[in-house]
Enzyme design. Structure first.
Site, PDB file in Angstrom:
ATOM      1  N   ASP A  26       0.826  -1.210   0.000  1.00 58.20           N
ATOM      2  CA  ASP A  26       0.000   0.000   0.000  1.00 58.20           C
ATOM      3  C   ASP A  26       0.862   1.263   0.000  1.00 58.20           C
ATOM      4  OD1 ASP A  26      -2.334   1.461   0.017  1.00 58.20           O
ATOM      5  OD2 ASP A  26      -2.623   1.304   2.187  1.00 58.20           O
ATOM      6  N   GLY A  27       0.328   2.311  -0.621  1.00 60.77           N
ATOM      7  CA  GLY A  27       0.965   3.627  -0.540  1.00 60.77           C
ATOM      8  C   GLY A  27       1.565   4.127  -1.842  1.00 60.77           C
ATOM      9  N   TRP A  31       2.766   8.002  -2.462  1.00 62.79           N
ATOM     10  CA  TRP A  31       4.171   8.251  -2.814  1.00 62.79           C
ATOM     11  C   TRP A  31       4.229   9.147  -4.063  1.00 62.79           C
ATOM     12  CZ3 TRP A  31       7.251   7.679  -7.049  1.00 62.79           C
ATOM     13  CH2 TRP A  31       8.630   7.790  -6.834  1.00 62.79           C
ATOM     14  N   ARG A  39      -0.104   8.957 -10.526  1.00 60.37           N
ATOM     15  CA  ARG A  39      -0.245   7.760  -9.681  1.00 60.37           C
ATOM     16  C   ARG A  39       0.492   6.553 -10.254  1.00 60.37           C
ATOM     17  NH1 ARG A  39      -3.932   7.356  -5.752  1.00 60.37           N
ATOM     18  NH2 ARG A  39      -4.092   5.118  -6.118  1.00 60.37           N
ATOM     19  N   HIS A  43       3.063   3.252  -8.875  1.00 58.73           N
ATOM     20  CA  HIS A  43       2.971   1.810  -9.137  1.00 58.73           C
ATOM     21  C   HIS A  43       4.247   1.305  -9.820  1.00 58.73           C
ATOM     22  CE1 HIS A  43      -1.095   1.913  -7.762  1.00 58.73           C
ATOM     23  NE2 HIS A  43      -1.574   2.564  -8.796  1.00 58.73           N
ATOM     24  N   ASN A  74     -10.226  -3.133  -7.121  1.00 48.42           N
ATOM     25  CA  ASN A  74      -9.393  -2.197  -7.887  1.00 48.42           C
ATOM     26  C   ASN A  74      -9.888  -1.976  -9.314  1.00 48.42           C
ATOM     27  OD1 ASN A  74      -6.209  -3.161  -6.327  1.00 48.42           O
ATOM     28  ND2 ASN A  74      -7.639  -1.519  -5.784  1.00 48.42           N
ATOM     29  N   TRP A  75     -10.768  -2.850  -9.809  1.00 45.39           N
ATOM     30  CA  TRP A  75     -11.320  -2.633 -11.156  1.00 45.39           C
ATOM     31  C   TRP A  75     -12.077  -1.314 -11.240  1.00 45.39           C
ATOM     32  CZ3 TRP A  75      -9.353  -5.393 -14.855  1.00 45.39           C
ATOM     33  CH2 TRP A  75      -8.994  -6.717 -14.649  1.00 45.39           C
ATOM     34  N   ARG A 200      -5.404  -1.990   8.073  1.00 47.08           N
ATOM     35  CA  ARG A 200      -6.618  -2.669   7.606  1.00 47.08           C
ATOM     36  C   ARG A 200      -6.211  -3.932   6.871  1.00 47.08           C
ATOM     37  NH1 ARG A 200      -7.961   2.596   6.018  1.00 47.08           N
ATOM     38  NH2 ARG A 200      -6.965   2.296   4.004  1.00 47.08           N
ATOM     39  N   GLU A 213       0.694 -13.492  12.142  1.00 48.54           N
ATOM     40  CA  GLU A 213       1.108 -12.290  12.864  1.00 48.54           C
ATOM     41  C   GLU A 213       0.980 -11.106  11.902  1.00 48.54           C
ATOM     42  OE1 GLU A 213       1.976 -12.056  16.066  1.00 48.54           O
ATOM     43  OE2 GLU A 213       1.580 -14.198  16.271  1.00 48.54           O
TER      44      GLU A 213
HETATM   45  C1  FPP Z   1      -1.949   0.028  -3.476  1.00 48.94           C
HETATM   46  O1  FPP Z   1      -1.486   1.353  -3.415  1.00 48.94           O
HETATM   47  C2  FPP Z   1      -1.293  -0.695  -4.568  1.00 48.94           C
HETATM   48  C3  FPP Z   1      -1.937  -1.236  -5.630  1.00 48.94           C
HETATM   49  C4  FPP Z   1      -3.408  -1.128  -5.794  1.00 48.94           C
HETATM   50  C5  FPP Z   1      -1.220  -1.896  -6.732  1.00 48.94           C
HETATM   51  C6  FPP Z   1       0.046  -2.606  -6.392  1.00 48.94           C
HETATM   52  C7  FPP Z   1       0.827  -2.787  -7.629  1.00 48.94           C
HETATM   53  C8  FPP Z   1       2.183  -2.752  -7.742  1.00 48.94           C
HETATM   54  C9  FPP Z   1       3.061  -2.631  -6.588  1.00 48.94           C
HETATM   55  C10 FPP Z   1       2.884  -2.783  -9.070  1.00 48.94           C
HETATM   56  C11 FPP Z   1       2.637  -3.940  -9.960  1.00 48.94           C
HETATM   57  C12 FPP Z   1       2.710  -5.249  -9.301  1.00 48.94           C
HETATM   58  C13 FPP Z   1       3.575  -6.239  -9.635  1.00 48.94           C
HETATM   59  C14 FPP Z   1       3.443  -7.575  -8.986  1.00 48.94           C
HETATM   60  C15 FPP Z   1       4.646  -6.092 -10.614  1.00 48.94           C
HETATM   61  P1  FPP Z   1      -2.515   2.555  -3.638  1.00 48.94           P
HETATM   62  O2  FPP Z   1      -2.505   2.917  -5.077  1.00 48.94           O
HETATM   63  O3  FPP Z   1      -3.859   2.184  -3.088  1.00 48.94           O
HETATM   64  O4  FPP Z   1      -1.846   3.673  -2.765  1.00 48.94           O
HETATM   65  P2  FPP Z   1      -2.580   4.885  -2.003  1.00 48.94           P
HETATM   66  O5  FPP Z   1      -3.404   4.269  -0.895  1.00 48.94           O
HETATM   67  O6  FPP Z   1      -1.432   5.685  -1.482  1.00 48.94           O
HETATM   68  O7  FPP Z   1      -3.407   5.618  -3.028  1.00 48.94           O
END
Ligand code: FPP
Length: 257
Positions: A26-27, A31, A39, A43, A74-75, A200, A213
């Site tokens: 997450d994050g 970032w 955004r 990723h 996420n869709w 969460r 854990e």
């Molecule tokens: C949550 O952060 C992260 C995701 C929904 C996507 C995770 C995907 C990757 C790390 C990259 C691709 C994956 C692989 C396996 C190569 P968020 O976007 O919800 O962050 P925020 O809460 O700060 O908005």
């Protein structure tokens, strides 16, 4: 035996290493926002963290690493973000193919994979197939995944068996229902890490979390590297896992061995 996670001081005992680690990455969005970037850049840098953490986990001897890469929910994100994430997944599967195979990693995926575009499912299918017999570590990508959805699908499969006469209702105990889950072949989940400071579960591995854990770390996923993993593993190593027993029972159990 002590294991080294980084070139620095972090060491931990093999005996207290979790067999199966799950991560809610997450994050990424925060970032990107903090760096004034779109955004998808969060990723993209997050995918670099995936590479580093996969490598470190393999080097440490963790048996299974399960990453929450894309949830059923996420869709509903903006279309360009969803497309960008799918592209990053494809890039990962293609770019990391040889590293995954060279390191004996078995790649698998859990979730509603059929919803993913063919440009992801195709390299995913191929890498799952060619890595299926690897025994070094299992890397599981949770894609279009939801914990509740996963349990519902397991229940559907059990009902189908019951309708076919292969399962009696009283046979459907915890072990049997668990056997219908896509994680059935993995070791029990020992440690769940969530980055970014949020505390969460967000529909991740609800069934499997029963005795895991939980470690919440205040580092955004794009900045999470092996030294942060080491910190989480140290926290885990310091926990007493009781599985419903008392400390005294655990002590006498250890003495008896
Ligand atoms: C949550 O952060 C992260 C995701 C929904 C996507 C995770 C995907 C990757 C790390 C990259 C691709 C994956 C692989 C396996 C190569 P968020 O976007 O919800 O962050 P925020 O809460 O700060 O908005």
């Amino acid at each position: 035996m002590l294991l080294r996670v980084t070139d620095g001081d972090s060491k931990m005992s093999e005996a207290t290493l979790p067999r199966h680690v799950g991560i809610i990455m997450d994050g990424n969005g925060r970032w990107a926002e903090a760096h004034g970037r779109p955004r998808i850049e969060g990723h993209r840098v997050g995918a670099e963290s995936v590479r580093d953490i996969t490598r470190a986990s393999r080097q440490l001897g963790i048996e299974a690493l399960t990453l929450y890469a894309f949830s059923s929910q996420n869709w509903q994100r903006p279309a360009d973000e969803v497309t960008g994430l799918m592209q990053l997944l494809r890039d990962f599967l293609i770019d990391e193919r040889s590293e995954i195979l060279d390191n004996g990693i078995r790649l698998q995926a859990i979730g509603d994979i059929d919803r993913l575009p063919a440009f992801v499912t195709e390299p995913l299918r191929e890498l799952r197939e060619v890595s299926a017999h690897n025994t070094g570590m299992t890397l599981t990508l949770a894609l279009s995944y939801g914990g509740r959805e996963s349990i519902a699908r397991a229940a559907q499969a059990a009902l189908r068996d019951a309708a076919a006469g292969a399962l009696r209702p009283e046979e459907l105990d915890v072990e049997r229902l668990g056997s219908y889950l896509p994680t059935a072949s993995l070791p029990p989940l020992d440690l769940l890490i969530r980055t970014s400071g949020e505390q969460r579960i967000s529909n991740f591995m609800l069934w499997e979390l029963a005795y895991a854990e939980l470690v919440f770390i205040d580092v955004l996923w794009p900045e999470f590297r092996r030294e942060h993993l080491a910190r989480c593993l140290e926290q885990y190593a310091g926990r007493e896992r009781r599985f419903g027993l008392t400390s005294a029972q655990l002590d006498s159990d250890i003495e008896a061995r």
